[in-house]
Scaffold this motif. Sequence first.
Motif, mmCIF file in Angstrom:
data_model
loop_
_atom_site.group_PDB
_atom_site.id
_atom_site.type_symbol
_atom_site.label_atom_id
_atom_site.label_comp_id
_atom_site.label_asym_id
_atom_site.label_seq_id
_atom_site.Cartn_x
_atom_site.Cartn_y
_atom_site.Cartn_z
ATOM 1 N N SER A 1 -86.339 -21.985 7.426
ATOM 2 C CA SER A 1 -86.446 -23.027 8.452
ATOM 3 C C SER A 1 -85.100 -23.631 8.810
ATOM 4 O O SER A 1 -84.964 -24.293 9.839
ATOM 5 C CB SER A 1 -87.394 -24.139 7.976
ATOM 6 N N LEU A 2 -84.068 -23.402 7.971
ATOM 7 C CA LEU A 2 -82.744 -23.974 8.221
ATOM 8 C C LEU A 2 -81.757 -22.929 8.730
ATOM 9 O O LEU A 2 -80.552 -23.142 8.721
ATOM 10 C CB LEU A 2 -82.211 -24.620 6.938
ATOM 11 N N SER A 3 -82.268 -21.798 9.214
ATOM 12 C CA SER A 3 -81.423 -20.723 9.739
ATOM 13 C C SER A 3 -80.653 -21.191 10.973
ATOM 14 O O SER A 3 -81.110 -22.045 11.737
ATOM 15 C CB SER A 3 -82.301 -19.521 10.104
ATOM 16 N N VAL A 4 -79.480 -20.572 11.184
ATOM 17 C CA VAL A 4 -78.701 -20.873 12.389
ATOM 18 C C VAL A 4 -79.464 -20.483 13.658
ATOM 19 O O VAL A 4 -79.116 -20.938 14.752
ATOM 20 C CB VAL A 4 -77.341 -20.137 12.389
ATOM 21 N N MET A 5 -80.496 -19.648 13.520
ATOM 22 C CA MET A 5 -81.307 -19.291 14.687
ATOM 23 C C MET A 5 -81.811 -20.516 15.419
ATOM 24 O O MET A 5 -82.010 -20.493 16.632
ATOM 25 C CB MET A 5 -82.504 -18.434 14.256
ATOM 26 N N TRP A 6 -81.994 -21.615 14.699
ATOM 27 C CA TRP A 6 -82.641 -22.790 15.278
ATOM 28 C C TRP A 6 -81.678 -23.941 15.507
ATOM 29 O O TRP A 6 -82.101 -25.101 15.575
ATOM 30 C CB TRP A 6 -83.809 -23.228 14.381
ATOM 31 N N ASP A 7 -80.386 -23.622 15.608
ATOM 32 C CA ASP A 7 -79.455 -24.701 15.944
ATOM 33 C C ASP A 7 -79.190 -24.696 17.453
ATOM 34 O O ASP A 7 -79.646 -23.806 18.183
ATOM 35 C CB ASP A 7 -78.165 -24.621 15.126
ATOM 36 N N ALA A 8 -78.435 -25.695 17.909
ATOM 37 C CA ALA A 8 -78.236 -25.881 19.352
ATOM 38 C C ALA A 8 -77.420 -24.758 19.985
ATOM 39 O O ALA A 8 -77.504 -24.538 21.193
ATOM 40 C CB ALA A 8 -77.557 -27.228 19.607
ATOM 41 N N GLU A 9 -76.626 -24.037 19.204
ATOM 42 C CA GLU A 9 -75.800 -22.965 19.745
ATOM 43 C C GLU A 9 -76.578 -21.664 19.900
ATOM 44 O O GLU A 9 -76.110 -20.739 20.563
ATOM 45 C CB GLU A 9 -74.588 -22.729 18.837
ATOM 46 N N HIS A 10 -77.742 -21.585 19.267
ATOM 47 C CA HIS A 10 -78.511 -20.355 19.296
ATOM 48 C C HIS A 10 -79.798 -20.568 20.087
ATOM 49 O O HIS A 10 -79.750 -20.808 21.273
ATOM 50 C CB HIS A 10 -78.743 -19.857 17.871
ATOM 51 N N MET A 11 -80.954 -20.523 19.424
ATOM 52 C CA MET A 11 -82.219 -20.586 20.155
ATOM 53 C C MET A 11 -82.791 -21.992 20.286
ATOM 54 O O MET A 11 -83.857 -22.181 20.841
ATOM 55 C CB MET A 11 -83.246 -19.667 19.489
ATOM 56 N N GLY A 12 -82.074 -22.992 19.789
ATOM 57 C CA GLY A 12 -82.544 -24.361 19.956
ATOM 58 C C GLY A 12 -83.434 -24.809 18.818
ATOM 59 O O GLY A 12 -83.820 -24.024 17.946
ATOM 60 N N THR A 13 -83.789 -26.063 18.825
ATOM 61 C CA THR A 13 -84.497 -26.675 17.717
ATOM 62 C C THR A 13 -85.774 -25.929 17.342
ATOM 63 O O THR A 13 -86.462 -25.371 18.193
ATOM 64 C CB THR A 13 -84.851 -28.140 18.046
ATOM 65 N N GLY A 14 -86.070 -25.959 16.042
ATOM 66 C CA GLY A 14 -87.282 -25.305 15.551
ATOM 67 C C GLY A 14 -88.460 -26.247 15.444
ATOM 68 O O GLY A 14 -89.583 -25.805 15.177
ATOM 69 N N ARG A 15 -88.231 -27.529 15.617
ATOM 70 C CA ARG A 15 -89.323 -28.508 15.547
ATOM 71 C C ARG A 15 -89.258 -29.445 16.748
ATOM 72 O O ARG A 15 -88.209 -30.001 17.064
ATOM 73 C CB ARG A 15 -89.239 -29.336 14.259
ATOM 74 N N GLY A 16 -90.393 -29.610 17.423
ATOM 75 C CA GLY A 16 -90.465 -30.510 18.563
ATOM 76 C C GLY A 16 -90.068 -29.827 19.864
ATOM 77 O O GLY A 16 -90.086 -28.602 19.986
ATOM 78 N N LYS A 17 -89.724 -30.630 20.863
ATOM 79 C CA LYS A 17 -89.302 -30.107 22.164
ATOM 80 C C LYS A 17 -87.956 -29.417 22.016
ATOM 81 O O LYS A 17 -87.050 -29.933 21.379
ATOM 82 C CB LYS A 17 -89.208 -31.256 23.180
ATOM 83 N N VAL A 18 -87.827 -28.253 22.635
ATOM 84 C CA VAL A 18 -86.641 -27.427 22.445
ATOM 85 C C VAL A 18 -85.467 -27.990 23.240
ATOM 86 O O VAL A 18 -85.611 -28.389 24.397
ATOM 87 C CB VAL A 18 -86.936 -25.977 22.863
ATOM 88 N N ASN A 19 -84.278 -28.002 22.587
ATOM 89 C CA ASN A 19 -83.067 -28.472 23.263
ATOM 90 C C ASN A 19 -82.172 -27.288 23.598
ATOM 91 O O ASN A 19 -82.624 -26.168 23.706
ATOM 92 C CB ASN A 19 -82.337 -29.497 22.371
ATOM 93 N N ASN A 20 -80.916 -27.471 23.777
ATOM 94 C CA ASN A 20 -79.852 -26.507 24.096
ATOM 95 C C ASN A 20 -80.082 -25.792 25.420
ATOM 96 O O ASN A 20 -80.589 -26.376 26.372
ATOM 97 C CB ASN A 20 -79.599 -25.536 22.928
ATOM 98 N N SER A 21 -79.775 -24.491 25.503
ATOM 99 C CA SER A 21 -79.842 -23.755 26.773
ATOM 100 C C SER A 21 -81.233 -23.777 27.380
ATOM 101 O O SER A 21 -81.394 -23.574 28.576
ATOM 102 C CB SER A 21 -79.412 -22.298 26.556
ATOM 103 N N PHE A 22 -82.223 -23.973 26.558
ATOM 104 C CA PHE A 22 -83.601 -23.913 27.040
ATOM 105 C C PHE A 22 -84.238 -25.308 27.113
ATOM 106 O O PHE A 22 -85.461 -25.436 27.114
ATOM 107 C CB PHE A 22 -84.417 -22.992 26.138
ATOM 108 N N ALA A 23 -83.401 -26.336 27.157
ATOM 109 C CA ALA A 23 -83.918 -27.688 27.308
ATOM 110 C C ALA A 23 -84.641 -27.812 28.643
ATOM 111 O O ALA A 23 -84.247 -27.221 29.639
ATOM 112 C CB ALA A 23 -82.779 -28.695 27.231
ATOM 113 N N ALA A 24 -85.710 -28.558 28.639
ATOM 114 C CA ALA A 24 -86.527 -28.825 29.835
ATOM 115 C C ALA A 24 -87.371 -27.625 30.252
ATOM 116 O O ALA A 24 -88.032 -27.665 31.279
ATOM 117 C CB ALA A 24 -85.676 -29.305 31.004
#
Length: 607
Positions: free
Chosen positions: A281-304
Amino acid sequence: MMHTLSAFVIFSLLVSNVRAQCGSLPANKAEKLEAQINCSMLTTVEILGELVNLVTQTKTCNSKLTFLSNELTKACKVIERQGKSEVDISRSDNASQTIRVDVTDGFGPCVDWLRGHCSELNAKVWCLRVGLWRVSHLNTTQDDLAEQRLFGTSLKIKRNEDNEEQRSRRSTRKIKRIAPSDITKPNTGYRIRKEYRTLTLSERKKYHDAVRELYEDETFSCFARVHRKGIELKGVHRGEAFLPWHRAFLALYEEALRQIDPDVSLPYWDSTIDDNMVAPSLSVMWDAEHMGTGRGKVNNSFAAFDTDTNPLIREIANGKGKLIKQEKIDEILQNCKMGDMFKKLEGIHNGVHRWVGGTMTGRLSASDPIFYMHHAFIDLIWEEFRKRQNSSACEFIDPGTDYPVFDDSDDIRPTPEDHMPNEKMDGMEFMLNKLGIENFWTKNWYGYAERPSCANNCGNSEDMVCDPENGVCVGMQAEDTGAVEDFQPAPEPVAMMMMDRGASVSCRTNPYHVSCPASAPAQRVEDRAAAFVHRDLPMPVNVAKIEDVVQNYKYREDETPPESEPVFFREELDNDCRTLDTAVYDIVTAMLKGKKIPSKNRYKNLK
């Protein structure tokens, strides 16, 4: 009337030029066409179809036609080579410029888009070129013409005006227009799919940008609706068409991305690499530079990003489902017939949908960009199986003909009607199910880069590292857990009251549970880990920061609206118990046993 008048004006100019260049062209044919156009007797597509015929006649009359032949084919060649309609249209204008025109739009919307970028005449000539290319390269049938008369030439989705059925039909039409007229060869050329974390920073940005643009022009949502339609019609999952349907679906999605940027390919997500982690669950896959948050509304490139019903949300490592294990892949690859493995592959596929959670659990799962990367990995596994089929190990079975069909005489359930090979693909009715198993996809459309392994230094990725002890690549953790030395034995905890993690089921599975009874000082590693988590022992600074990250995740989850789509993907019988709640406990336990946790800032080499 604007469409027909515009077509008439430019058509008259073209006809005049044809007559000047080739006197043998029948005048009555041109006059008849002019009358039909002027009286709105032909649709724009039919006009363009007649123009194609007209151009063919002029070429037979005069092979050196200097204007019509050159100008009408110039853009077509560039589009064909690039896979998109970005060409210098200024010609006689002073300033040279490049404008993107959607080749799926009708003549009128095309001209409207170009007004202000170039002269009116250049806009009309250019849009007729685009239309000629579309008629020559895209599938246009009587059904298309009928629906065009009903909805018009534009396929923009109007959520507030159209009902669900209309949106679904338009979505199918839009995807069909992405498909080349010769489905065996893509317009944008052959491509190689890489593991997402092996992309360079530039490649990742290009991929994210293309997905974002695909979302903004509604095409991304069209793919999500087509997948939902396929689920509702029951011809996409839980049957023999599962693999071939998704193969064709992914190829067209990737083609849509490449029409935006021909340098982009669809990456795959090898979730076994995350499964090899202590706390996936703490993989870099789910940080803002990659695929965005893993919990809740997604941020980063796919925000909104949102679906027809909800914002894009995730709930990774929720205790339901699980990531793919390499041993499960190995079991699947022992088979030789597709009929013996497709259910098993769909089963491990389902587990990842549930593990990601949120939008990925329902019928609109294709609204999450991770959907396509997950399915690309499933397709890769199938391709590895197909290569084994066509080897001595399986007596050289042709995978392009191995479509399984079962009837009442077989021990398993008969093949559902929607999954039969000669049935149309649900949601993509312009193709048959059996088309998805043919060999041209990986011969002409795409291939896969080698999976990351210790042998290839994990694809030289900065986001994973080789674990020499187990011989596998392990995903990097986004947050630094500190050094193993931070967990050296503490002074004798004689006076400390430790939590007995074996007291109850809740105490064994949830280290944050506060109702566990006190017991004697901790002796086992698991007991000491629980003591750290409950702060009976001082928590190292870096691990305490991770605990804060976990809590922030949970706060985000509390602020997220519930997913309104019903769950579609079935839950696994043996779900992964490494949840977000247990992440800190799992990390501390591993580090007390001397295991190094690779992260962006530490243990980038475990050798």
